[in-house]
Design an enzyme around this catalytic site. Structure first.
Site, PDB file in Angstrom:
ATOM      1  N   LYS A 270      33.111  36.893  48.910  1.00  0.00           N
ATOM      2  CA  LYS A 270      33.111  35.450  48.716  1.00  0.00           C
ATOM      3  C   LYS A 270      34.502  34.957  49.108  1.00  0.00           C
ATOM      4  O   LYS A 270      35.513  35.561  48.733  1.00  0.00           O
ATOM      5  CB  LYS A 270      32.847  35.169  47.234  1.00  0.00           C
ATOM      6  CG  LYS A 270      32.960  33.729  46.844  1.00  0.00           C
ATOM      7  CD  LYS A 270      31.597  33.079  46.877  1.00  0.00           C
ATOM      8  CE  LYS A 270      31.713  31.564  46.793  1.00  0.00           C
ATOM      9  NZ  LYS A 270      30.702  30.904  47.640  1.00  0.00           N
TER      10      LYS A 270
ATOM     11  N   ARG B 256      52.620  52.036  44.873  1.00  0.00           N
ATOM     12  CA  ARG B 256      54.050  52.248  45.168  1.00  0.00           C
ATOM     13  C   ARG B 256      54.867  51.182  44.443  1.00  0.00           C
ATOM     14  O   ARG B 256      54.306  50.285  43.823  1.00  0.00           O
ATOM     15  CB  ARG B 256      54.275  52.124  46.669  1.00  0.00           C
ATOM     16  CG  ARG B 256      53.746  50.785  47.183  1.00  0.00           C
ATOM     17  CD  ARG B 256      54.178  50.472  48.592  1.00  0.00           C
ATOM     18  NE  ARG B 256      53.431  49.354  49.151  1.00  0.00           N
ATOM     19  CZ  ARG B 256      53.712  48.078  48.956  1.00  0.00           C
ATOM     20  NH1 ARG B 256      54.717  47.716  48.183  1.00  0.00           N
ATOM     21  NH2 ARG B 256      52.973  47.130  49.506  1.00  0.00           N
TER      22      ARG B 256
ATOM     23  N   ARG C 211      63.161  35.917  48.934  1.00  0.00           N
ATOM     24  CA  ARG C 211      63.479  36.943  49.933  1.00  0.00           C
ATOM     25  C   ARG C 211      64.338  36.320  51.030  1.00  0.00           C
ATOM     26  O   ARG C 211      63.884  35.411  51.729  1.00  0.00           O
ATOM     27  CB  ARG C 211      62.198  37.508  50.549  1.00  0.00           C
ATOM     28  CG  ARG C 211      61.318  38.194  49.537  1.00  0.00           C
ATOM     29  CD  ARG C 211      60.237  38.989  50.248  1.00  0.00           C
ATOM     30  NE  ARG C 211      59.246  39.468  49.301  1.00  0.00           N
ATOM     31  CZ  ARG C 211      58.299  40.341  49.610  1.00  0.00           C
ATOM     32  NH1 ARG C 211      58.219  40.825  50.836  1.00  0.00           N
ATOM     33  NH2 ARG C 211      57.423  40.727  48.702  1.00  0.00           N
TER      34      ARG C 211
HETATM   35  P1  ADP Z   1      45.734  43.001  53.315  1.00  0.00           P
HETATM   36  O1  ADP Z   1      45.767  44.423  52.826  1.00  0.00           O
HETATM   37  O2  ADP Z   1      45.373  42.881  54.764  1.00  0.00           O
HETATM   38  O3  ADP Z   1      46.971  42.251  52.962  1.00  0.00           O
HETATM   39  P2  ADP Z   1      44.254  41.735  51.114  1.00  0.00           P
HETATM   40  O4  ADP Z   1      42.911  42.121  50.654  1.00  0.00           O
HETATM   41  O5  ADP Z   1      45.410  42.059  50.232  1.00  0.00           O
HETATM   42  O6  ADP Z   1      44.479  42.339  52.585  1.00  0.00           O
HETATM   43  O7  ADP Z   1      44.283  40.214  51.407  1.00  0.00           O
HETATM   44  C1  ADP Z   1      45.387  39.569  52.007  1.00  0.00           C
HETATM   45  C2  ADP Z   1      45.358  38.079  51.739  1.00  0.00           C
HETATM   46  O8  ADP Z   1      44.164  37.472  52.279  1.00  0.00           O
HETATM   47  C3  ADP Z   1      45.347  37.719  50.269  1.00  0.00           C
HETATM   48  O9  ADP Z   1      46.645  37.710  49.710  1.00  0.00           O
HETATM   49  C4  ADP Z   1      44.742  36.332  50.334  1.00  0.00           C
HETATM   50  O10 ADP Z   1      45.738  35.441  50.789  1.00  0.00           O
HETATM   51  C5  ADP Z   1      43.693  36.457  51.415  1.00  0.00           C
HETATM   52  N1  ADP Z   1      42.382  36.863  50.858  1.00  0.00           N
HETATM   53  C6  ADP Z   1      41.920  38.124  50.662  1.00  0.00           C
HETATM   54  N2  ADP Z   1      40.692  38.128  50.122  1.00  0.00           N
HETATM   55  C7  ADP Z   1      40.340  36.820  49.973  1.00  0.00           C
HETATM   56  C8  ADP Z   1      39.169  36.142  49.478  1.00  0.00           C
HETATM   57  N3  ADP Z   1      38.095  36.807  49.036  1.00  0.00           N
HETATM   58  N4  ADP Z   1      39.173  34.776  49.484  1.00  0.00           N
HETATM   59  C9  ADP Z   1      40.242  34.093  49.949  1.00  0.00           C
HETATM   60  N5  ADP Z   1      41.358  34.660  50.440  1.00  0.00           N
HETATM   61  C10 ADP Z   1      41.428  36.001  50.458  1.00  0.00           C
END
Ligand code: ADP
Length: 448
Positions: free
Chosen positions: A201, A291, A337
């Site tokens: 979602k 980590r 940062r």
């Molecule tokens: P990555 O490992 O590529 O950083 P993440 O799963 O941590 O992937 O997601 C990175 C970013 O993408 C999140 O910090 C958020 O900004 C956005 N994001 C991820 N999943 C969702 C979601 N279900 N709905 C809206 N934004 C999302």
């Protein structure tokens, strides 16, 4: 306890780890590329070994060279810091085969959490709330359509092997789901050599909130509360706060306890961060980083716990020195940062630092490895320092941040400090009224 720790990293985090080792009476070995011979971590370590030419793949990611450095120096443990080899299960395994301790979790836990689908499945099994989505990989066009219809639009298609926000595509209607699915797969294949994708979602206005955990691999684990890292540019965190300013304290403790209980069940060892999106009072797991995180100092500041010290202790086989009831949360901390980048275009700005005067005074911590006369090499990430400020309240913290940013001087290169001067004056920031899209929008609307 260890006799000698090799620090498989560079920059501010190498210094951070070195400092903890010194305080614990452990000898330190720095490794460095030929571009880093004059780096501070090399100067401050007890011994140093040059492990290759400038490109990271030939030096800081070069496992055979690092193993040779361990061998030559007789290091009995390796701290990987963040980035580079910190989430490389193979490196952890090779070290353990050579009877050298990897200061971090088991290679098995790194592997589970490194794959998004197994990470999410594990989170569900451990009782951690997740974003509603596909049970596993979305393999066919028919799958993509039916899963999206089940979840409800908008949906997000994400790479199983993902990282750094790559291989992610949003579909708002059934008309774009197939294009989003095939582009995400193509991007994932190109970026990670693995076209597997899954679906979630899509949350419209979430905040990024994460929980710091520590475990000892013997079934003891604690949480150190939350951080809000919603202020991001291209999925890179820019400003981090602890505790998360808009989440009621009871809710923070509740999600913290869910995470700590999960780590007890896993028998997780070392520091970890469980990342969530938070919307309408609900937490949704997105990933776990196995980590130390860049932003760990804000948590250290409000809890008084030295996270690196605990990592080293538990890796050496000792039990956690903390129990949950001993952990107190006091005041507010913010980290910004400081990157060697143009504050408008974010283009990297390596070069020589002509004059350097870090901020100081009450409630200010600077984690950096630069000095006046130091030349920032162009090969690595652009983080040159972290400014961490503390206040009894968030308002006091913001006042102090304003003062500290004004005081901080880095001449000769461009840095992101002017961006923070602008952010501190912003009403939304003052009110902690921002989500994960806020900074990108601010930068677009406020182009100079
Ligand atoms: P990555 O490992 O590529 O950083 P993440 O799963 O941590 O992937 O997601 C990175 C970013 O993408 C999140 O910090 C958020 O900004 C956005 N994001 C991820 N999943 C969702 C979601 N279900 N709905 C809206 N934004 C999302």
């Amino acid at each position: 306890m260890f006799q000698k720790v090799l620090i498989a990293n560079r920059g501010e985090i190498a210094l951070r780890i070195l400092r903890a080792c010194k305080e614990l009476g452990i000898s330190t070995v720095a490794i460095h590329s030929t571009a880093d011979s004059n780096a501070m971590h090399v100067r401050l370590a007890d011994e140093s070994v040059c492990i290759g030419p400038p490109p990271a793949k030939d030096s800081y990611l070069n496992i055979p060279s690092i193993m040779a450095a361990c061998e030559i120096t007789g290091a009995d443990a390796v701290h990987p810091g963040y980035g580079f080899l910190s989430e490389n299960a193979r490196f952890a395994r090779i070290l353990s085969e050579h009877k050298i301790t990897f200061i971090g979790p088991s290679s098995h836990h790194i592997e589970i959490m490194g794959d998004k689908i197994t990470a999410k499945k594990t989170a569900v099994e451990l009782g951690i709330p997740v974003v509603p989505g596909s049970a596993g990989e979305v393999k066919t066009e028919a799958d993509a359509k039916s899963t999206a219809a089940e979840i409800g639009y908008p949906v997000l298609i994400k790479a199983t092997a993902g990282g750094g926000g790559r291989g992610m595509k949003v579909a708002h209607t059934e008309a774009d789901v197939l294009t989003a699915w095939s582009t995400a797969r193509a991007e994932a294949k190109a970026a990670f050599g693995n076209e597997s994708v899954y679906m979630e979602k899509y949350l419209g206005q979430p905040r990024h909130i994460e929980v710091q955990v520590l475990g000892d691999g013997q079934g003891n684990a604690v949480h150190l509360g939350t951080r809000d890292c919603s202020l991001q540019r291209r999925h890179q965190k820019v400003w981090e706060e602890a505790p998360a300013p808009t989440v009621p304290f009871a809710e923070q403790m509740e999600i913290g306890e869910i995470c700590a209980a999960a780590m007890r069940k896993l028998k997780y060892s070392g520091a970890g961060t469980i990342e969530f999106l938070y919307e309408n009072g609900k937490f949704y797991f997105i990933e776990m980083n196995t980590r130390l995180q860049v932003e760990h100092p804000v948590t250290e500041r409000i809890t008084g716990v030295d996270i690196v010290y605990e990592q080293i202790r538990v890796a050496s086989g000792e039990k956690l020195s903390l129990t949950q009831d001993k952990i107190q949360f006091n005041g507010h901390a913010i980290e910004v940062r400081i990157n060697a980048e143009d504050p408008q275009t974010f283009a990297p700005s390596p070069g020589k630092i002509q004059f350097y005067h870090p901020a100081g005074g009450v409630g200010v911590r600077v984690d950096s490895a630069v000095y006046q006369g130091y030349t920032i090499p162009p090969y690595y990430d652009s983080l040159i320092g972290k400014l961490i400020v503390y206040g009894r309240t968030r308002d006091e913290c913001l006042q102090r941040l304003r003062r500290a940013v004004d005081e901080f001087v880095v001449d000769g290169i461009k840095t992101t400090l002017p961006l923070f001067q602008r952010l501190i004056q912003n009403k939304d920031i003052a009110a902690a009224n921002y989500d994960i899209h806020w900074l990108e929008k601010f930068l677009k609307d406020n182009k100079a």
